[in-house]
Design an enzyme around this catalytic site. Structure first.
Site, PDB file in Angstrom:
ATOM      1  CG  HIS A   1      -1.914  -0.997   1.389  1.00 10.17           C
ATOM      2  ND1 HIS A   1      -2.078  -1.752   2.533  1.00 10.17           N
ATOM      3  CD2 HIS A   1      -2.866  -1.417   0.520  1.00 10.17           C
ATOM      4  CE1 HIS A   1      -3.080  -2.585   2.355  1.00 10.17           C
ATOM      5  NE2 HIS A   1      -3.574  -2.419   1.156  1.00 10.17           N
TER       6      HIS A   1
ATOM      7  CE  LYS B   1     -10.403  -7.664   1.490  1.00  9.52           C
ATOM      8  NZ  LYS B   1      -9.380  -6.653   1.150  1.00  9.52           N
TER       9      LYS B   1
ATOM     10  NE  ARG C   1      -2.620  -7.550  -4.377  1.00 12.99           N
ATOM     11  CZ  ARG C   1      -3.353  -7.949  -3.374  1.00 12.99           C
ATOM     12  NH1 ARG C   1      -2.811  -8.169  -2.215  1.00 12.99           N
ATOM     13  NH2 ARG C   1      -4.641  -8.171  -3.511  1.00 12.99           N
TER      14      ARG C   1
ATOM     15  CB  SER D   1      -4.224  -6.482   4.726  1.00 16.19           C
ATOM     16  OG  SER D   1      -3.890  -5.213   4.244  1.00 16.19           O
TER      17      SER D   1
HETATM   18  O1  PNS Z   1      -8.505  -2.853   0.289  1.00 15.91           O
HETATM   19  P1  PNS Z   1      -9.791  -3.394  -0.259  1.00 15.91           P
HETATM   20  O2  PNS Z   1     -10.528  -4.215   0.805  1.00 15.91           O
HETATM   21  O3  PNS Z   1      -9.633  -4.162  -1.539  1.00 15.91           O
HETATM   22  O4  PNS Z   1     -10.677  -2.100  -0.613  1.00 15.91           O
HETATM   23  C1  PNS Z   1     -11.982  -2.230  -1.130  1.00 15.91           C
HETATM   24  C2  PNS Z   1     -12.756  -0.930  -0.894  1.00 15.91           C
HETATM   25  C3  PNS Z   1     -12.844  -0.609   0.587  1.00 15.91           C
HETATM   26  C4  PNS Z   1     -12.098   0.193  -1.648  1.00 15.91           C
HETATM   27  C5  PNS Z   1     -14.203  -1.183  -1.481  1.00 15.91           C
HETATM   28  O5  PNS Z   1     -14.807  -2.245  -0.812  1.00 15.91           O
HETATM   29  C6  PNS Z   1     -15.061   0.064  -1.395  1.00 15.91           C
HETATM   30  O6  PNS Z   1     -14.973   0.927  -2.243  1.00 15.91           O
HETATM   31  N1  PNS Z   1     -15.876   0.164  -0.313  1.00 15.91           N
HETATM   32  C7  PNS Z   1     -16.720   1.312  -0.087  1.00 15.91           C
HETATM   33  C8  PNS Z   1     -18.170   1.013  -0.458  1.00 15.91           C
HETATM   34  C9  PNS Z   1     -18.378   1.127  -1.949  1.00 15.91           C
HETATM   35  O7  PNS Z   1     -18.243   2.182  -2.544  1.00 15.91           O
HETATM   36  N2  PNS Z   1     -18.726  -0.005  -2.567  1.00 15.91           N
HETATM   37  C10 PNS Z   1     -18.943  -0.088  -3.984  1.00 15.91           C
HETATM   38  C11 PNS Z   1     -17.635  -0.179  -4.729  1.00 15.91           C
HETATM   39  S1  PNS Z   1     -17.932  -0.652  -6.324  1.00 15.91           S
END
Ligand code: PNS
Length: 171
Positions: free
Chosen positions: A18, A42, A91, A129
């Site tokens: 990150h 998650k 990645r 993570s």
């Molecule tokens: O590090 P991650 O878990 O891959 O991040 C994913 C994250 C938190 C960016 C994604 O789940 C997200 O955008 N969550 C906020 C809610 C949202 O906007 N959901 C729709 C995304 S298409």
């Protein structure tokens, strides 16, 4: 006009992978907001306050980077902040389908936002993570995987969690 980019993630916890993306975003854009969000798929190990605090410490040396938490849609957050770019790290091919789906959804909700993918530095391609948490839970050394300033917190959290589990007979 100053360009603001948002780096979203669950950051549970922030890894060197990150940090690599955040550093590179900070050299590409005028302002970068690292936003800690909820990934409904998650179960987080660290609280949102801990995740924000870890990122604040780890990014303290980057003058154009700030860290926030937002409990809502990423596309709405970008509108709120007037950000035109979402920066994500890629990645491997396995990340692609999920990231592509999210990028299209975000652009549907906020047509003014573009998602930019930075390919992870080869050194961190394997890193996640989840892997850090697994290594820490089993007593391994995570010092190569996370910023130095959060290593003690991870160790403490794991000890705490393991002690709680032992006390409730789940270990
Ligand atoms: O590090 P991650 O878990 O891959 O991040 C994913 C994250 C938190 C960016 C994604 O789940 C997200 O955008 N969550 C906020 C809610 C949202 O906007 N959901 C729709 C995304 S298409």
């Amino acid at each position: 006009m100053a360009k603001t980019a948002v780096c979203p993630g669950s950051f549970d916890p922030v890894t060197q992978g990150h940090m690599d993306i955040i550093r590179r975003a900070s050299s590409l854009f005028d302002n970068v907001i690292v936003v800690v969000m909820t990934n409904t798929a998650k179960q987080a190990m660290f609280t949102k306050e801990e995740r924000v605090e870890f990122l604040k410490r780890a990014t303290a040396g980057l003058g154009n980077v700030k860290v926030e938490y937002y409990d809502g849609l990423l596309a709405d957050y970008t509108k709120l902040k007037g950000a035109s770019v979402i920066v994500k790290g890629l990645r491997a091919l396995s990340d692609f389908e999920y990231e592509f789906q999210m990028a299209l959804t975000n652009r549907k909700i906020n047509p003014k936002v573009e998602t930019v993918f930075l390919t992870t530095t080869a050194e961190y391609m394997y890193l996640s993570s989840s892997l850090v948490k697994q290594v820490a839970r089993l007593g391994g050394d995570v010092s190569d995987f996370v910023p130095e300033c959060i290593i003690d917190d991870i160790t403490k959290k794991v000890k705490h969690t393991n002690a709680d589990k032992a006390a409730s007979g789940k270990m």
